[in-house]
Structures are given as structure tokens and as C-alpha cells.
Design a protein around this motif. Structure first.
Motif, PDB file in Angstrom:
ATOM      1  N   GLY A  44       0.816  -1.213   0.000  1.00 35.70           N
ATOM      2  CA  GLY A  44       0.000   0.000   0.000  1.00 35.70           C
ATOM      3  C   GLY A  44       0.845   1.256   0.000  1.00 35.70           C
ATOM      4  N   GLY A  47       1.757   3.167  -2.342  1.00 33.57           N
ATOM      5  CA  GLY A  47       1.184   4.234  -3.169  1.00 33.57           C
ATOM      6  C   GLY A  47       0.185   5.062  -2.382  1.00 33.57           C
ATOM      7  N   GLU A  48      -0.587   4.407  -1.539  1.00 32.75           N
ATOM      8  CA  GLU A  48      -1.567   5.124  -0.722  1.00 32.75           C
ATOM      9  C   GLU A  48      -0.858   6.012   0.290  1.00 32.75           C
ATOM     10  N   GLY A  89      -3.861  -0.420   2.473  1.00 26.29           N
ATOM     11  CA  GLY A  89      -3.830   0.529   1.360  1.00 26.29           C
ATOM     12  C   GLY A  89      -5.241   0.874   0.887  1.00 26.29           C
ATOM     13  N   LEU A  90      -6.082  -0.173   0.751  1.00 31.50           N
ATOM     14  CA  LEU A  90      -7.463   0.057   0.307  1.00 31.50           C
ATOM     15  C   LEU A  90      -8.214   0.919   1.310  1.00 31.50           C
ATOM     16  N   PHE A 122      -7.225   4.382   0.828  1.00 29.05           N
ATOM     17  CA  PHE A 122      -7.837   4.921  -0.385  1.00 29.05           C
ATOM     18  C   PHE A 122      -9.267   5.390  -0.109  1.00 29.05           C
ATOM     19  N   THR A 175      -6.314   8.746  -6.808  1.00 37.63           N
ATOM     20  CA  THR A 175      -5.676   7.779  -7.697  1.00 37.63           C
ATOM     21  C   THR A 175      -4.295   8.245  -8.169  1.00 37.63           C
ATOM     22  N   SER A 184      -1.521   5.475  -8.204  1.00 40.87           N
ATOM     23  CA  SER A 184      -1.702   4.095  -8.650  1.00 40.87           C
ATOM     24  C   SER A 184      -0.772   3.757  -9.815  1.00 40.87           C
ATOM     25  N   ALA A 185      -0.584   4.716 -10.734  1.00 42.73           N
ATOM     26  CA  ALA A 185       0.344   4.460 -11.837  1.00 42.73           C
ATOM     27  C   ALA A 185       1.789   4.547 -11.352  1.00 42.73           C
ATOM     28  N   ILE A 195       3.028   3.835  -8.496  1.00 42.05           N
ATOM     29  CA  ILE A 195       3.478   2.750  -7.653  1.00 42.05           C
ATOM     30  C   ILE A 195       3.825   1.524  -8.495  1.00 42.05           C
ATOM     31  N   LEU A 196       3.040   1.320  -9.574  1.00 44.78           N
ATOM     32  CA  LEU A 196       3.324   0.197 -10.459  1.00 44.78           C
ATOM     33  C   LEU A 196       4.715   0.338 -11.045  1.00 44.78           C
TER      34      LEU A 196
END
Lengths: 292, 235
Positions: free
Chosen positions: A40, A42-43, A104-105, A108, A217, A220-221, A223-224
Motif C-alpha cells: 500500500g 502508493g496510498e 492501502g485500500l 484509499f 488515484t 496508482s500508476a 506505484i506500479l
């Protein structure tokens, strides 16, 4: 003219790539001490960015907001370790994978509820007016990203090499049992690594927000790609993530220029798959040999 | 100093050590000898907390430490020099020594570093070298010195002579003798039974996870069964 456009694309891409590198470095910090990472992460970037924006809304001056936002990141990192990682590691289970995703969710949803779903601009005193270097346009904002990334990574590396606590961190990373036998608490070192990785995530959020805007968001990109960078570079080389981050950032930018922006995400994923197939320990990674 | 009762060490269903009891008197050297895989190292690892202890009691100076974490035992004075030395290969000799004293007040560390470098001149000479570049014998010196940096009350030495050339084996046992004479309490695990019994005052023979013979070291040295199995001829 063509070559000028290419260098323009490459340079702005590379500067963006440094943000991937910084987030990937956060993965490395926790992986080295505990062989676990926060899915998580990215969050954490996004929540710290929102928190920093709120500080600015409250009228906190920019340069006071920065340490506040970073501190919030540390707090989030520690919370993730306590809630999602420690118990799983104590049980020698892989439960931290699911738990960190779930946290993480939660983060979000919390962000959507508190701050809404819209993307918001992130004000900064640093100018976005382009300066020219050899015909290539670079904004002070982009330069601030580079400075921020190198300064923070440099400070953390210095901490690991020069202070006793930092050396204890390295000792746990090298050999957990040996470190414990010297009186070093591995649990507390893992906590420290999660705190640092939260700090790194917050820094990434503060640096990138003025460029990308802030929204649930936003990461999200990011973190990938940070994950791709971490895997491609190897999970134990700080130098490696910088090189691969710059490379991937430039490659992405060129790909979207030549093939259209729909292809933007492709290089990261292709590199990830290639690395997993050809060099699972990463380009800069050391193959771990366990003597029995 | 150390009182162990009914210690059982198990890795999953496999019991490596079954209900052993022994004591180490303050200011003496006790040794655990026995063949490969008898449970010597597992016993030591359970004392330091690295190996999983299933049941039993470990009293250090009268205090039950069996539920304590490894690093807390170190802080309490129970320090293990592990088998295979486990020096931090990527760090310098100096850093290894400094980390050995991790739990000690910084003000006392400088003097101890000096003492170690005087006692082990090779560690002074190679101060800034990466520990991984040291020879096996030098690494063993470093591992012992690193253990001493923690100012142990009880030092656990796990196979300190393993894999060393005969001359170095002698050096290692000289160090053990010297530490004993300085009043340090030591529990020594060794395959080199003869030398181990020579420096110890009490010995335990462990086979298949159980203590089968125990007694004063000089008695064990003349025990015919032990001579036949562990000491060989020519004693």
C-alpha cells in the motif's frame, strides 16, 4: 530539431523517473530488514500529499508544511508496520502481503471520504517557468524533484553508514541472527525501516504533487512503475534504482511521444517481465547464496 | 551463574535436545562435548534464544530468561559467539567490534576497543578492512572479541576451533584459558573433546539430544568410555 525533441522528452522523463526511484527505494528499505514490502506504499504517497495540501489550506507556510508532511509519512509507515506487518512476521507467515494491500485500500477509501474524488492542484512557491539548458527546457520545479530525491536518499545512506543506529540497521539487513546476538532488536529495526519508508513515500508525494495534482488515484500508476524499477534494479541496490528509474522515466516519455500516450505504461511492464524472466535478482542485485 | 532444567529444543516435530539439565558455576568453564548432530549447538542456541525452546527453564543469575528475546539476553550479559562466526562480512573490523558493544554506554566503548586491539593485534592491523576479507582464524578472533565487547557475564562459545589449522586451534584454546583466568564464566561447545576438557572444570557429554555422562573434567578425561569414544588412544 528532431534530436532536440528527443532530448527534451528524455530529460523530462528522466526527472519523473527519479520519483519512481525514490518510491522504489522505500521498498528496498523495508525489504532489506524484513524481506517484506508495503503493497500500500502508493496510498502512503497519496495520503501524505493530501495531508500536506490540507496543511497548506490551513495557512501553514510551504517550508513548514514540508517537515509536517514528512512526519505524517513516518507516522503512516509506523502504523502499517504495527497493524499489518509485525504480527505476520512474528508468525513467519506471508500474511503481510494481504494485510498491507488491505491497509492501502482502507487508506484509499478514507482519502475519498475525507478529501473527495477530484484531483486538486498543489500550490508551490517553486516556479514552473522553463529555463533553457542547451536548448532543453527544464523547470525549477523539475529540478526541485531531482534535488529532493538525491538529498533524501543521500541522507538516509549517510545515516546507514555513519551512525550506530544506521549500522545496526545494516547489521539486521545482513544477518538477522548475528545482529540479535549483538544485542540489536530486529523488531525495532524493522519498525525503523517502515518509518523511513513512510518518510520516503511522503517526500515523493510532496515532490510530485505540484506536477501531477493531488487525487485519490494519483499514485496508482506511480506505484506500479516504482515496483517495476525496484524489481528490475534489484531489491538491494540504492544506486540501481536511481539508474533504472532514470532509464525507465526517459523510455516511457519517448514511447508515449512516438507511439502515442496509450503506450506510456508499456515499457515498465515489459521491463518487469523481462527482468523476472532473465534476471530475477535484478540488474544490480546480488544473487543470494546461502551456505548451509 | 547458569542453571538449566529440562530444556527441550524442537524444530517442528523433530526434537534436537530432549530434557537436558545442567549448571555452569560462576567463574568456571563448563564444556558440552559430543558427536556431530548430538544437539550441542541447538542447546547453546536455545540458551541465547536463537533456537526455539519447547519447554524447560533457563535461570541466569537466578532470573528466568527463557521467554526473553535474544537481544534482551545479550543486554543481561548472556553473549554467544556463534558457530561459523557470523561476522558482518561487508562491514569493517572496527564496525563489527563497535556493534558488539551495541547495548553498552558509548562512553565505555572506546576503552574496550583499545583493550581488544591490544589483545588481538591483528584486529588493529586490519581495523578498516572488510571483515569478510579476513582469514578463518582472524574471523574467529574477531567473533570472540566482538562477543567480549558486550562485556558478557556468561560467554557461550560455539565450536570456536571448527575449521581452523592446528596452530590456530591452539591459539583459540589459549584465549579460552586466558579468559577463564580472568574470571569470565564460559560455556564451551566443542568437537575437539580433549582440548575442551583440558581448559574446563566440568564437562557434559551429550548424545542424541540427551546428556549421557557428566562430571568434573579431570574425571571425564580418565573415563575409559570417553577415552574410547572421544579422545582416542594415546592419552
Amino acid at each position: 530539431m528532431e534530436s532536440l525533441i528527443i532530448s527534451q522528452m528524455a530529460v523530462s522523463g528522466a526527472l519523473m523517473g527519479l520519483v519512481y526511484a525514490l518510491i522504489a527505494y522505500g521498498f528496498q528499505l523495508t525489504f532489506s530488514t524484513s524481506k517484506s514490502i508495503n503493497f500500500g506504499q502508493g496510498e502512503l504517497v497519496m495520503l501524505s500529499a493530501f495531508f500536506s495540501l490540507t496543511l497548506l489550506d490551513w495557512g501553514v507556510p510551504y517550508w513548514l508544511m514540508v517537515p509536517g508532511g514528512l512526519l505524517f509519512g513516518v507516522f503512516l509507515g509506523l502504523a502499517v508496520e504495527r497493524a499489518g506487518v509485525r504480527l505476520a512476521l512474528e508468525q513467519k507467515s506471508e500474511g503481510w502481503i494481504l494485510l498491507t494491500i488491505i491497509i492501502g485500500l482502507l487508506g484509499f477509501s478514507a482519502a475519498e471520504n475525507i478529501w473527495g474524488r477530484d484531483d486538486r492542484p498543489f500550490p508551490t512557491p517553486i516556479s514552473a517557468d522553463a529555463l533553457q539548458f542547451f536548448g532543453v527546457n527544464v523547470t525549477p520545479l523539475e529540478i526541485s524533484v531531482a534535488i529532493g530525491v538525491f538529498a533524501l536518499m543521500g541522507l538516509i545512506e549517510l545515516f546507514k553508514r555513519k551512525t550506530l543506529l544506521g549500522k545496526a540497521f545494516e547489521a539486521v539487513s545482513a544477518d538477522r541472527d548475528a545482529a540479535e546476538l549483538m544485542g540489536i532488536s530486529a523488531t525495532r529495526t524493522v519498525m525503523l525501516s517502515y518509518g523511513l519508508s513512510g518518510l520516503v513515500a511522503a517526500m515523493a508525494g510532496i515532490l510530485v504533487s505540484p506536477i501531477t495534482t493531488v487525487g485519490p488515484t494519483m499514485a496508482s500508476a506511480l506505484i506500479l512503475k516504482a515496483f517495476s524499477v525496484a524489481v528490475v534494479a534489484g531489491l538491494d541496490s540504492g544506486f540501481g534504482v536511481v539508474v533504472i528509474g532514470i532509464f525507465l522515466g526517459a523510455l516511457e516519455s519517448l514511447t508515449s511521444f512516438y507511439l502515442g500516450s496509450g503506450w506510456r505504461e508499456a515499457p515498465g511492464l515489459i521491463l518487469l517481465i523481462l527482468a523476472l524472466a532473465v534476471r530475477p535478482n535484478g540488474v544490480f542485485g546480488k544473487a543470494t547464496i546461502r551456505k548451509v | 551463574m547458569l542453571e538449566v532444567t529440562d530444556l527441550t529444543v524442537a524444530y517442528g516435530p523433530i526434537e534436537a535436545v530432549r530434557s537436558v539439565s545442567f549448571t555452569v558455576q560462576a567463574g568456571t568453564v563448563a564444556t558440552l562435548i559430543g558427536p556431530n548432530g548430538a544437539g550441542k549447538s541447538s542447546t547453546l542456541n536455545a540458551l541465547s534464544g536463537v533456537a526455539p525452546q519447547r519447554c524447560g527453564r533457563i535461570l541466569l543469575e537466578g532470573q528466568d530468561i527463557s521467554r526473553w528475546s535474544v537481544h534482551r539476553r545479550v543486554a543481561a550479559g548472556l553473549v554467544q559467539v556463534p558457530e561459523g562466526r557470523l561476522v558482518l562480512a561487508g562491514m569493517s573490523v572496527r564496525e563489527n567490534l563497535e556493534l558488539g558493544a551495541y547495548r553498552r554506554p558509548r562512553t565505555e566503548v572506546a576503552a574496550d576497543l583499545e583493550r581488544m586491539e591490544v589483545r588481538f593485534p591483528i584486529l588493529r592491523e586490519r581495523r578498516n578492512a572488510a571483515a569478510g576479507t579476513l582469514s578463518g582464524g582472524e574471523q574467529q578472533m574477531l567473533a570472540i572479541a566482538r562477543g567480549l565487547m558486550a562485556r558478557p557475564k556468561l560467554l557461550l562459545l560455539d565450536e570456536p576451533s571448527l575449521g581452523l589449522a592446528p596452530l590456530l586451534v591452539r591459539t583459540v584454546f589459549e584465549i579460552v584459558t586466558e579468559l577463564r583466568n580472568s574470571g569470565l564464566t564460559i560455556l564451551l561447545v566443542e568437537q575437539n573433546a580433549r582440548q575442551a576438557l583440558n581448559v574446563s572444570s566440568f564437562g557434559y557429554v551429550i548424545e542424541n539430544g540427551k546428556i549421557v555422562i557428566e562430571g568434573p573434567a579431570d574425571k571425564l578425561r580418565s573415563d575409559p568410555a570417553i577415552i574410547r569414544t572421544y579422545l582416542g588412544q594415546g592419552v
